[in-house]
Design an enzyme around this catalytic site. Sequence first.
Site, mmCIF file in Angstrom:
data_model
loop_
_atom_site.group_PDB
_atom_site.id
_atom_site.type_symbol
_atom_site.label_atom_id
_atom_site.label_comp_id
_atom_site.label_asym_id
_atom_site.label_seq_id
_atom_site.Cartn_x
_atom_site.Cartn_y
_atom_site.Cartn_z
ATOM 1 N N LYS A 136 29.154 40.431 21.745
ATOM 2 C CA LYS A 136 28.656 41.360 22.770
ATOM 3 C C LYS A 136 29.552 42.602 22.706
ATOM 4 O O LYS A 136 30.607 42.650 23.330
ATOM 5 C CB LYS A 136 28.741 40.706 24.145
ATOM 6 C CG LYS A 136 27.708 41.168 25.145
ATOM 7 C CD LYS A 136 27.651 42.659 25.393
ATOM 8 C CE LYS A 136 28.545 43.128 26.525
ATOM 9 N NZ LYS A 136 28.606 44.615 26.586
ATOM 10 N N GLU A 159 28.406 48.414 25.375
ATOM 11 C CA GLU A 159 27.085 49.045 25.365
ATOM 12 C C GLU A 159 27.154 50.487 24.843
ATOM 13 O O GLU A 159 26.136 51.061 24.458
ATOM 14 C CB GLU A 159 26.462 49.022 26.773
ATOM 15 C CG GLU A 159 27.294 49.646 27.885
ATOM 16 C CD GLU A 159 28.294 48.663 28.504
ATOM 17 O OE1 GLU A 159 28.780 47.772 27.797
ATOM 18 O OE2 GLU A 159 28.572 48.823 29.710
ATOM 19 N N GLY A 180 39.199 44.139 27.023
ATOM 20 C CA GLY A 180 38.648 45.177 27.884
ATOM 21 C C GLY A 180 39.588 45.432 29.040
ATOM 22 O O GLY A 180 40.798 45.203 28.953
ATOM 23 N N GLY A 181 39.026 45.883 30.153
ATOM 24 C CA GLY A 181 39.831 46.277 31.302
ATOM 25 C C GLY A 181 40.272 45.086 32.151
ATOM 26 O O GLY A 181 39.648 44.018 32.138
ATOM 27 N N THR A 202 37.606 43.755 34.807
ATOM 28 C CA THR A 202 36.560 42.937 34.185
ATOM 29 C C THR A 202 37.149 41.618 33.696
ATOM 30 O O THR A 202 36.515 40.567 33.813
ATOM 31 C CB THR A 202 35.910 43.697 33.014
ATOM 32 O OG1 THR A 202 35.483 44.971 33.483
ATOM 33 C CG2 THR A 202 34.716 42.952 32.455
ATOM 34 N N GLY A 203 38.351 41.657 33.156
ATOM 35 C CA GLY A 203 39.001 40.439 32.656
ATOM 36 C C GLY A 203 39.174 39.392 33.748
ATOM 37 O O GLY A 203 38.929 38.199 33.536
ATOM 38 N N GLU A 233 42.549 40.042 26.309
ATOM 39 C CA GLU A 233 43.455 41.162 26.020
ATOM 40 C C GLU A 233 43.042 42.293 26.933
ATOM 41 O O GLU A 233 41.948 42.841 26.795
ATOM 42 C CB GLU A 233 43.370 41.551 24.544
ATOM 43 C CG GLU A 233 44.628 42.283 24.064
ATOM 44 C CD GLU A 233 44.530 43.785 24.140
ATOM 45 O OE1 GLU A 233 44.422 44.318 25.272
ATOM 46 O OE2 GLU A 233 44.566 44.425 23.072
ATOM 47 N N CYS A 259 44.898 50.409 23.636
ATOM 48 C CA CYS A 259 45.495 49.484 24.610
ATOM 49 C C CYS A 259 47.018 49.492 24.529
ATOM 50 O O CYS A 259 47.694 49.268 25.520
ATOM 51 C CB CYS A 259 44.938 48.076 24.430
ATOM 52 S SG CYS A 259 44.992 47.501 22.736
ATOM 53 N N GLU A 270 46.718 51.800 34.267
ATOM 54 C CA GLU A 270 46.347 52.317 32.954
ATOM 55 C C GLU A 270 45.382 53.493 33.129
ATOM 56 O O GLU A 270 44.380 53.366 33.815
ATOM 57 C CB GLU A 270 45.655 51.176 32.194
ATOM 58 C CG GLU A 270 45.494 51.403 30.721
ATOM 59 C CD GLU A 270 44.812 50.215 30.037
ATOM 60 O OE1 GLU A 270 43.836 49.692 30.597
ATOM 61 O OE2 GLU A 270 45.270 49.836 28.946
HETATM 62 O O1 TXE Z 1 35.784 48.268 30.195
HETATM 63 P P1 TXE Z 1 35.174 46.839 30.486
HETATM 64 P P2 TXE Z 1 35.355 49.719 30.647
HETATM 65 C C1 TXE Z 1 40.474 49.504 30.117
HETATM 66 C C2 TXE Z 1 40.721 50.971 30.357
HETATM 67 C C3 TXE Z 1 39.424 51.432 30.884
HETATM 68 C C4 TXE Z 1 39.001 50.244 31.708
HETATM 69 C C5 TXE Z 1 37.529 50.143 32.004
HETATM 70 O O2 TXE Z 1 41.735 51.134 31.325
HETATM 71 O O3 TXE Z 1 39.538 52.589 31.670
HETATM 72 O O4 TXE Z 1 39.388 49.149 30.932
HETATM 73 O O5 TXE Z 1 36.790 50.362 30.814
HETATM 74 C C6 TXE Z 1 31.856 44.104 28.907
HETATM 75 N N1 TXE Z 1 30.746 40.078 31.906
HETATM 76 N N2 TXE Z 1 40.145 49.197 28.746
HETATM 77 O O6 TXE Z 1 34.676 49.724 31.981
HETATM 78 O O7 TXE Z 1 34.304 46.818 31.676
HETATM 79 C C7 TXE Z 1 31.445 45.510 28.589
HETATM 80 O O8 TXE Z 1 30.051 45.601 28.453
HETATM 81 C C8 TXE Z 1 30.876 40.148 30.573
HETATM 82 C C9 TXE Z 1 41.196 48.553 27.996
HETATM 83 O O9 TXE Z 1 34.652 50.347 29.526
HETATM 84 O O10 TXE Z 1 36.336 45.933 30.478
HETATM 85 C C10 TXE Z 1 32.229 45.742 27.307
HETATM 86 O O11 TXE Z 1 31.571 45.109 26.231
HETATM 87 N N3 TXE Z 1 31.174 41.279 29.922
HETATM 88 C C11 TXE Z 1 40.705 47.974 26.745
HETATM 89 C C12 TXE Z 1 33.542 45.028 27.598
HETATM 90 O O12 TXE Z 1 33.253 44.094 28.637
HETATM 91 C C13 TXE Z 1 31.358 42.407 30.649
HETATM 92 C C14 TXE Z 1 39.638 48.655 26.018
HETATM 93 C C15 TXE Z 1 34.668 45.929 28.052
HETATM 94 O O13 TXE Z 1 34.262 46.615 29.182
HETATM 95 C C16 TXE Z 1 31.242 42.396 32.051
HETATM 96 C C17 TXE Z 1 38.654 49.265 26.886
HETATM 97 C C18 TXE Z 1 30.922 41.163 32.675
HETATM 98 N N4 TXE Z 1 30.805 41.055 34.001
HETATM 99 C C19 TXE Z 1 38.958 49.539 28.195
HETATM 100 N N5 TXE Z 1 31.477 43.645 32.491
HETATM 101 C C20 TXE Z 1 41.726 47.312 25.868
HETATM 102 N N6 TXE Z 1 42.297 46.192 26.308
HETATM 103 O O14 TXE Z 1 41.982 47.763 24.776
HETATM 104 C C21 TXE Z 1 31.725 44.427 31.417
HETATM 105 N N7 TXE Z 1 31.655 43.671 30.291
#
Ligand code: TXE
Length: 502
Positions: A179, A182, A232-233, A236-237, A254, A288, A389
């Site tokens: 996944k 988007e 990801g963020g 969301t994590g 991560e 990150c 962050e």
């Molecule tokens: O990330 P999301 P976003 C951090 C960075 C950024 C913040 C938010 O600070 O400003 O996160 O970014 C999927 N169930 N990082 O909103 O939401 C989503 O579709 C399952 C750090 O873009 O974390 C995408 O594929 N999946 C980071 C993925 O999660 C879900 C890199 C990441 O999106 C979901 C990017 C759900 N409920 C942002 N909601 C790093 N660690 O490197 C979203 N997603």
Amino acid sequence: MAPKPTTPAHFIDGEWVAPLEGGTREIRCPADGSLVATVAEGSAADSEAAIAAARRAFDSGVWSSTPAVERGALLLALADRLEAEKEEVARLEALDTGKRMVEARIDMDDIIGVFRHFGKLADADAGRVVDAGMPSVASRVVYEPVGVCSLISPWNYPLLQTSWKVAPAIAAGCAFIVKPSELTPSTSMWLVATLDDLGLPKGVGNLILGAGAAVGDPLTSDPRVDMVSFTGGLVTGKRIMASAAETVKKIALELGGKNPNVVFADADLPAAIDNALTAIFLDSGQVCSAGSRLIVEASIHDEVVDELVRRAEKIRLGGPFDERAETGPLISAAHREKVEAYVAAGIAEGAVLRTGGTRPEAEQYQAGFYYLPTILDECRSGMSCVRDESFGPVLTVETFEGDDPDSVEDAAVAIANDTHYGLAGAVWSQNAGRAERVARRLRHGTIWINDYHPYVPQAEWGGFGQSGIGRELGVAGLEEYREAKHIWHNTRSAPAGWFDAD
Ligand code: TXE
């Protein structure tokens, strides 16, 4: 290139299939807003179909019973294919992310290295014999694939982050659903099409496209999923961790970092200053492990920060094919607004804006999501800009000092560890003893000494604290996708004799 879908589609059970609810999404280049592609936008029902396909494929044993050496060979072939198609795949990545081609090509080289690393690791460890202390007993530990994995990745390094998950899943014999973000689906589409072309059995590798809120829930809560790996963020994590808890899935997370870059007065200052710029401004800070917190010894603060400001103001911004550009745009309008709010909050809390803090004015930048390299000076722990962050081109500056060499080190370590994250950090000093001591005391998953950013797939990557759970890459990055199983074989069976037979 492997065949791409002719209409917006997911990849499920070896076929490109239209989204059940018919949704589509336009992918636009963040550098100029141009239309890159129109792709599928899924719903929970699409995710459920992909999970069912992955479950069937896994339970059939088609991939887990394929010899590990063949699973590894597929990854080595994938690396060769990416090498051959590198320019085109880099182009897909650059258009989706807005990053410059030169960076996208480096990403491709890194990804090739990741596939080769896990390709070679796939059959390197078949388990171990355990001495049970009894000649009639054969006792051994073997590794089984963890099962069906949801692999959820972000937009900053789309194919690279996905490769860290897909490669060990394939090596271990798992089935999976990718996944991607988007915002950046194109290279994941290339990946599943190419794996299919190389002979990955149907249903083992599936792809679901769409917003996390729409397609994410089944991927993280469905009982047929055994493991969730997410990058990801933090917000969301945490949500994903809670969702996965209901069925006690294995999770690997991560979640980014707020990474300290510690510069002592005895550092090689030209190198430290130059690397402080790449630490934070590469890819506009959307990394990150970005060195977003400069923690500098007070006696050299002015010299270091004045030079950083001078050089930050000369950084050239531009899109994927601008060969003079040194860094690119932010990923989206929403993300730029988040970065702007973060800078405004920092200034309101007392940070001193030394440069940037605004969008570039030139006409050529107006269609993209550009933001100037920004330095916030005189920051202190507790400020939101030091704590949270930004994931943008924003450097915060803090200082440390002490009465003697030991207290200087103590002060630097205390500030660098004052974060709920713990992903990466650096220490700059020409005193090797000091650099080693400080590196050991920093509570972060990767530490660079007199350097910033390089990594190799042979070494583990991941975070302490709220930067996440588990490790990617290295050997541990494969272990995440395997379950250890102990097999006890009594070659001379006999009654246990515990309970009275009469
Ligand atoms: O990330 P999301 P976003 C951090 C960075 C950024 C913040 C938010 O600070 O400003 O996160 O970014 C999927 N169930 N990082 O909103 O939401 C989503 O579709 C399952 C750090 O873009 O974390 C995408 O594929 N999946 C980071 C993925 O999660 C879900 C890199 C990441 O999106 C979901 C990017 C759900 N409920 C942002 N909601 C790093 N660690 O490197 C979203 N997603």
